[in-house]
Motif scaffolding. Structure first.
Motif, PDB file in Angstrom:
ATOM      1  N   LEU B 289       0.832  -1.207   0.000  1.00 25.17           N
ATOM      2  CA  LEU B 289       0.000   0.000   0.000  1.00 25.17           C
ATOM      3  C   LEU B 289       0.865   1.254   0.000  1.00 25.17           C
ATOM      4  O   LEU B 289       0.593   2.213  -0.710  1.00 25.17           O
ATOM      5  N   ASN B 290       1.939   1.210   0.806  1.00 21.58           N
ATOM      6  CA  ASN B 290       2.825   2.370   0.848  1.00 21.58           C
ATOM      7  C   ASN B 290       3.495   2.606  -0.492  1.00 21.58           C
ATOM      8  O   ASN B 290       3.712   3.746  -0.900  1.00 21.58           O
ATOM      9  N   LEU B 291       3.821   1.507  -1.155  1.00 24.46           N
ATOM     10  CA  LEU B 291       4.414   1.619  -2.487  1.00 24.46           C
ATOM     11  C   LEU B 291       3.433   2.311  -3.433  1.00 24.46           C
ATOM     12  O   LEU B 291       3.791   3.230  -4.173  1.00 24.46           O
ATOM     13  N   LEU B 292       2.177   1.888  -3.380  1.00 25.07           N
ATOM     14  CA  LEU B 292       1.150   2.515  -4.213  1.00 25.07           C
ATOM     15  C   LEU B 292       1.040   4.001  -3.905  1.00 25.07           C
ATOM     16  O   LEU B 292       0.943   4.835  -4.804  1.00 25.07           O
ATOM     17  N   VAL B 293       1.052   4.317  -2.599  1.00 26.93           N
ATOM     18  CA  VAL B 293       0.953   5.719  -2.187  1.00 26.93           C
ATOM     19  C   VAL B 293       2.125   6.512  -2.759  1.00 26.93           C
ATOM     20  O   VAL B 293       1.960   7.602  -3.310  1.00 26.93           O
ATOM     21  N   ASP B 294       3.338   5.932  -2.648  1.00 34.41           N
ATOM     22  CA  ASP B 294       4.524   6.622  -3.170  1.00 34.41           C
ATOM     23  C   ASP B 294       4.417   6.861  -4.663  1.00 34.41           C
ATOM     24  O   ASP B 294       4.755   7.938  -5.162  1.00 34.41           O
ATOM     25  N   ILE B 295       3.949   5.851  -5.383  1.00 32.47           N
ATOM     26  CA  ILE B 295       3.829   5.995  -6.834  1.00 32.47           C
ATOM     27  C   ILE B 295       2.810   7.084  -7.169  1.00 32.47           C
ATOM     28  O   ILE B 295       3.059   7.962  -7.997  1.00 32.47           O
ATOM     29  N   ALA B 296       1.683   7.047  -6.457  1.00 30.73           N
ATOM     30  CA  ALA B 296       0.661   8.060  -6.701  1.00 30.73           C
ATOM     31  C   ALA B 296       1.212   9.450  -6.375  1.00 30.73           C
ATOM     32  O   ALA B 296       0.936  10.422  -7.073  1.00 30.73           O
ATOM     33  N   TYR B 297       2.019   9.525  -5.336  1.00 30.01           N
ATOM     34  CA  TYR B 297       2.596  10.813  -4.944  1.00 30.01           C
ATOM     35  C   TYR B 297       3.499  11.346  -6.057  1.00 30.01           C
ATOM     36  O   TYR B 297       3.432  12.516  -6.428  1.00 30.01           O
ATOM     37  N   GLY B 298       4.319  10.443  -6.586  1.00 28.14           N
ATOM     38  CA  GLY B 298       5.217  10.847  -7.665  1.00 28.14           C
ATOM     39  C   GLY B 298       4.445  11.316  -8.886  1.00 28.14           C
ATOM     40  O   GLY B 298       4.849  12.253  -9.570  1.00 28.14           O
ATOM     41  N   TRP B 299       3.302  10.665  -9.101  1.00 26.89           N
ATOM     42  CA  TRP B 299       2.493  11.045 -10.247  1.00 26.89           C
ATOM     43  C   TRP B 299       1.868  12.425 -10.032  1.00 26.89           C
ATOM     44  O   TRP B 299       1.758  13.250 -10.929  1.00 26.89           O
ATOM     45  N   LEU B 300       1.484  12.712  -8.777  1.00 25.74           N
ATOM     46  CA  LEU B 300       0.838  13.984  -8.469  1.00 25.74           C
ATOM     47  C   LEU B 300       1.824  15.134  -8.403  1.00 25.74           C
ATOM     48  O   LEU B 300       1.511  16.250  -8.778  1.00 25.74           O
ATOM     49  N   ASP B 301       3.015  14.868  -7.872  1.00 21.40           N
ATOM     50  CA  ASP B 301       3.964  15.951  -7.642  1.00 21.40           C
ATOM     51  C   ASP B 301       5.223  15.757  -8.479  1.00 21.40           C
ATOM     52  O   ASP B 301       6.059  14.922  -8.156  1.00 21.40           O
ATOM     53  N   PRO B 302       5.361  16.549  -9.549  1.00 20.52           N
ATOM     54  CA  PRO B 302       6.529  16.369 -10.417  1.00 20.52           C
ATOM     55  C   PRO B 302       7.849  16.550  -9.665  1.00 20.52           C
ATOM     56  O   PRO B 302       8.859  15.989 -10.065  1.00 20.52           O
TER      57      PRO B 302
END
Lengths: 284, 307, 319
Positions: B289-302
């Protein structure tokens, strides 16, 4: 570099002006006083059971202000006896967490480099496991004993503390006056205790205040699950557990410990937030 | 983006391996085996029992066997439920726990975000005050208090919903558990959303967007929301951990057949295999789940991608 | 009729410690094709005046007075009407360019959305326009910049993006708050040239807020000097630089190094610091720092006096 007298007085004034924090402080004082006095002064003792008095609803008439439980034990005395245990575990576990966290954080922050990396990596890994599980694992392994519960909670809840302290330590290490301390070759432990620790006290006090309620909840959760405090001792978690099983017939058994727990949580949070705002007015 | 994901993975996998190893040795080093309770156990019977659980082998062999087992979902036997393996128990309980946990997370995120945005848009108004007051209470009151109160209200007083059990797994059975699990998280997410919205709304670039003549709706959706969502996004990791922890308690209260109940039973009986297996499972789920969160974060914040 | 006619503009901030008057009644006009420079130290209220004009104050800021743009009252104008003016007919370049661009949007989208919203252009056409505007402000590799995020650009480049953004819709009025502070001298010169061209060819009116008197002298027709929330001197740039009337303006000019005059000794400074905006004066706010001040200055609010083409709020004028 320790905060000057007037700065401290200003912080105190800001805290006193914070209404929520002051209300919280008063409530906490009252709860602590009751926890000390009630078990000594109440007409009923913790274990005074009589089945003819079982499950009496709250009434002022016979001093069962909070009613009685299924064994006819008075809940008023039990709730404040439970307060002793819950508050004690919250406090002691926080002190343990404080010592480990400050020692870990200052060491990592001060030495930096590989030491820092290894130590903080360890913290990261522990973070990946929910803390309640670590505690349950520890309790499973070490056995169920009230002192071990103090230790287990404290031994696990220091992670955030160490991160905060590390950040502060690094910030202080990079300040200019530290070059002076190093230039006159003060021994490292001396520098740490003389200069670093006094400067991280603000955030540490704030976080500790906010950690106490967390630890109380952890203890209550454990006791609620039957993994914490055991009969004949009692704590808020255990009382809430017993109340939850008697919900349909004796809701007061749940309501009183639950409300007291909630008030304590809110009060600690209010005091902690008040302290943070008072010590760091920019952070608002 | 690919490199960023790889880097996140390279942190997650060793973490998991260390957790697996540590929990294995911790359990093995623990005083008091699972058969301590049976005081009068004949030495021969004990030896036979230990052999049947593989406890007589050298520790290294046990560890390698254990690792090998994990790769095909074999967590070894359970001493609490002698006729079932830990893997079977987990396979039984996991769907219930996952349904409960994921629904609670979804609910907490959606309602928490909504409440936080509404509070921020009505800053210092009545609605803001009410939402923030509820949120403070919600944060202060743990699951094991919320759950019995909900039961008392909807199950006993109003007789609307069942008090406990999973029944046929339909909505009326899991509604209360999900709400009890989600409430404290809703409160926390609402608070974070509000403060992050307010901070973003006062950012220089929001003023720029307004000076450009962008309509307020566009300012909010294009310039504010994404940045304001970032702190909420990074809080979803802790939310997942809290929900997982809370599910153990909520399953206990509502007598739901999830893995949380096995976990507590295992802990009370010192069933090492069961406790360890479930901890490893929880850790895996959380790391994922944390991995997913990190990926989503990277997608949201360049900006996060370059770090 | 002036393009912008500001009359007795006031900006007040409500704070926990009472109200703070940041701008205490400011009036000026701007004509098409003319440039007004507003000069003053930080905290003199020059930026707050512009933010108040365009409804961009933070929540606790209140603006009063009047500001007519093409005869339309800007103060109290509904948001929808204001949105049609801002960015299109009036545009603003902010001082804080580093944080002024939305971090999660590509440069191209941030530029293009102005043309999409104000002109109804398709995204592709808007991007084409944006690219040529980046050329105008001398940004290298404009095609690549459009796809980049703000954090991938240098500070100077971001500042120029902000300027490009302000020019994109060919505004009638350009308000630029310290537009060239972050830029090196050659780029600064290019931008100033660009402003001068706009003024001449497009008849754009410009309000240039700066503390850099050199920039003012280069491009402004008129200058207003602000001190402690008020305009203390106002007049044609050439006259004001040649023979300033107000003691404060004199002080400011004396503080500026000039290449056309020999340097003898250290650069003079004005003694003291500007008063905090929380402080209120019954007399002249500059009196405590003024060499010419007497008892009357401390108690009497100075009214505006003329000295040639200049008007100055000072009891001692003409000196």
């Amino acid at each position: 570099m320790s905060p000057s007298h007037s700065a401290r007085r200003q912080a105190l004034a800001r805290f006193a002006a914070n209404r929520a924090a002051m209300v919280g402080l008063v409530l906490l004082t009252v709860i602590v006083l009751l926890a000390v006095i009630v078990p000594m002064a109440w007409p009923y003792g913790l274990e005074d059971a009589s089945l003819e008095r079982a499950l009496r609803p709250p009434s002022f008439a016979d001093f069962h202000w909070f009613g009685t439980d299924a064994n006819g034990r008075d809940l008023f005395v039990r709730v404040f006896y439970g307060a002793r245990i819950s508050l004690a575990i919250g406090l002691i576990a926080t002190v343990i967490a404080l010592f480990i966290g400050v020692a870990w954080g200052t060491t990592a922050g001060w030495f930096g480099g590989a030491v820092d990396m290894l130590m903080m990596r360890f913290v990261d890994i522990l973070y990946a496991v929910p803390l309640l599980f670590l505690i349950i694992v520890l309790v499973t392994v070490l056995g169920n004993n009230i002192f071990l519960i103090f230790a287990a909670i404290g031994a696990v809840e220091w992670l955030t503390m160490s991160r905060i302290v590390r950040g502060q330590t690094i910030a202080i290490r990079n300040l200019e006056f530290m070059d002076g301390a190093r230039a006159i070759a003060l021994p490292t432990p001396r520098i740490l205790t003389r200069y670093v620790v006094p400067n991280i006290i603000g955030p540490v006090v704030v976080y500790s205040t906010l950690l106490i309620p967390v630890n109380i909840i952890v203890e209550s959760s454990l006791s609620f699950l039957g993994l914490g405090v055991q009969e004949p001792l009692t704590s808020w978690g255990l009382l809430i557990n017993q109340g939850a099983t008697m919900l349909d017939s004796a809701s007061w058994m749940l309501v009183f410990p639950a409300v007291l727990l909630a008030i304590t949580m809110l009060s600690f949070n209010a005091v902690g937030d008040g302290l943070r705002d008072a010590l760091d007015p920019r952070g608002r | 983006m690919g490199g960023y994901i790889l880097k996140r993975l390279s942190i997650g996998i060793p973490t998991l391996l260390i957790i697996v190893t540590a929990s294995f040795f911790l359990m093995r080093a623990a005083p008091g085996g699972p058969f301590d309770a049976e005081v009068d156990l004949d030495p021969l019977v004990r030896a036979n029992l230990e052999a049947s659980y593989g406890l007589d082998q050298p520790i290294g062999t046990q560890y390698l066997r254990f690792l090998d087992g994990l790769t095909h979902f074999d967590f070894g036997p359970s001493t609490t439920y002698p006729d079932r393996s830990v893997g079977e128990l987990i396979a039984d309980g996991l769907p219930v726990t996952l349904k409960l946990g994921l629904t609670a997370m979804l609910l907490a995120t959606i309602i928490g975000l909504l409440a936080g945005v509404i509070a921020a848009r009505n800053r210092n108004g009545v609605l803001d005050g009410a939402i923030m007051m509820l949120a403070s209470v919600g944060i202060a009151v743990p699951n094991f208090v919320v759950a019995p109160i909900l039961t008392l209200l909807f199950g006993i007083t109003l007789q609307l919903l069942p008090v406990a059990g999973w029944g046929d797994g339909s909505l009326r059975y899991w509604l209360l558990p999900v709400v009890a699990l989600a409430l404290p998280q809703i409160a926390a997410i609402a608070r974070i959303t509000r403060s992050s919205m307010l901070e973003t709304l006062s950012a220089d670039y929001v003023r720029t967007a307004r000076a450009k003549g962008m309509p307020e709706r566009r300012v909010l959706w294009r310039h504010v929301m994404r940045s304001a969502f970032l702190p909420v996004m990074s809080y979803l990791g802790p939310v997942a951990a809290n929900v997982v922890t809370g599910s153990v308690i909520v399953e206990q209260i509502f007598s739901l057949p999830g893995i949380g109940r096995f976990f507590v039973q295992g802990a009370i009986n010192r069933d090492y295999g069961l406790v360890m297996g479930i901890v490893i499972l929880y850790a895996t789920v959380l790391i994922l789940l944390n991995l997913l969160v990190d990926i989503a974060y990277g997608w949201l914040d360049p900006r996060a991608r370059v770090k | 009729m002036a393009l912008l006619d500001v009359d007795d503009l006031r900006v007040t901030f409500r704070t926990p410690r009472g109200e703070l008057q940041a701008v205490k009644g400011v009036s000026f006009q701007v004509e098409p094709g003319r440039c007004l420079g507003i000069v003053g130290e930080s905290g003199s209220g020059k930026s707050q005046t512009m933010l108040g004009l365009l409804g961009l104050l933070p929540e606790n800021g209140v603006v009063s007075g009047s500001a007519l743009f093409e005869g339309q009252e800007l103060i109290g104008m509904p948001r929808r009407t204001l949105d049609r003016l801002r960015g299109d007919r009036i545009s603003l370049v902010f001082q804080d360019s580093i944080t002024g661009l939305t971090p999660h949007m590509r440069i191209g989208d941030q530029l293009a959305e102005m043309l999409q919203v104000h002109r109804g252009l398709k995204r592709k056409d808007a991007l084409d326009n944006a690219r040529s505007m980046l050329d105008v402000v001398r940004i290298s590799e404009p095609e690549r910049r459009l796809r980049q995020y703000p954090h991938e650009l240098s500070g100077g480049m971001r500042q120029r993006v902000m300027i490009a953004m302000a020019l994109l819709c060919k505004p009638l009025l350009l308000i630029a708050d310290e537009p060239t502070t972050a830029l090196d001298v050659t780029v600064q010169a290019t931008i100033i040239q660009q402003f001068a061209k706009l003024k001449q060819h497009a008849q754009t009116a410009i309000i240039l807020i700066t503390h850099d008197l050199g920039v003012v002298a280069g491009v402004c027709d008129e200058v207003a000097v602000m001190y402690s929330g008020r305009i203390v001197e106002h007049g044609p740039a050439a006259d004001l630089f040649a023979a300033p009337a107000h003691p404060y303006t004199r002080g400011l000019l004396a503080c500026t190094p000039r290449i056309d005059r020999p340097m003898d000794g250290p650069l003079p400074t004005i003694p003291g610091t500007p008063p905090p905006i929380s402080q209120s004066f019954s007399g002249c706010a500059f009196a405590p720092r003024c060499a010419h001040a007497d008892d009357a200055c401390a108690t009497t609010r100075p009214h505006v006096r003329r000295q040639g083409t200049l008007s100055a709020a000072c009891l001692k004028v003409p000196l």
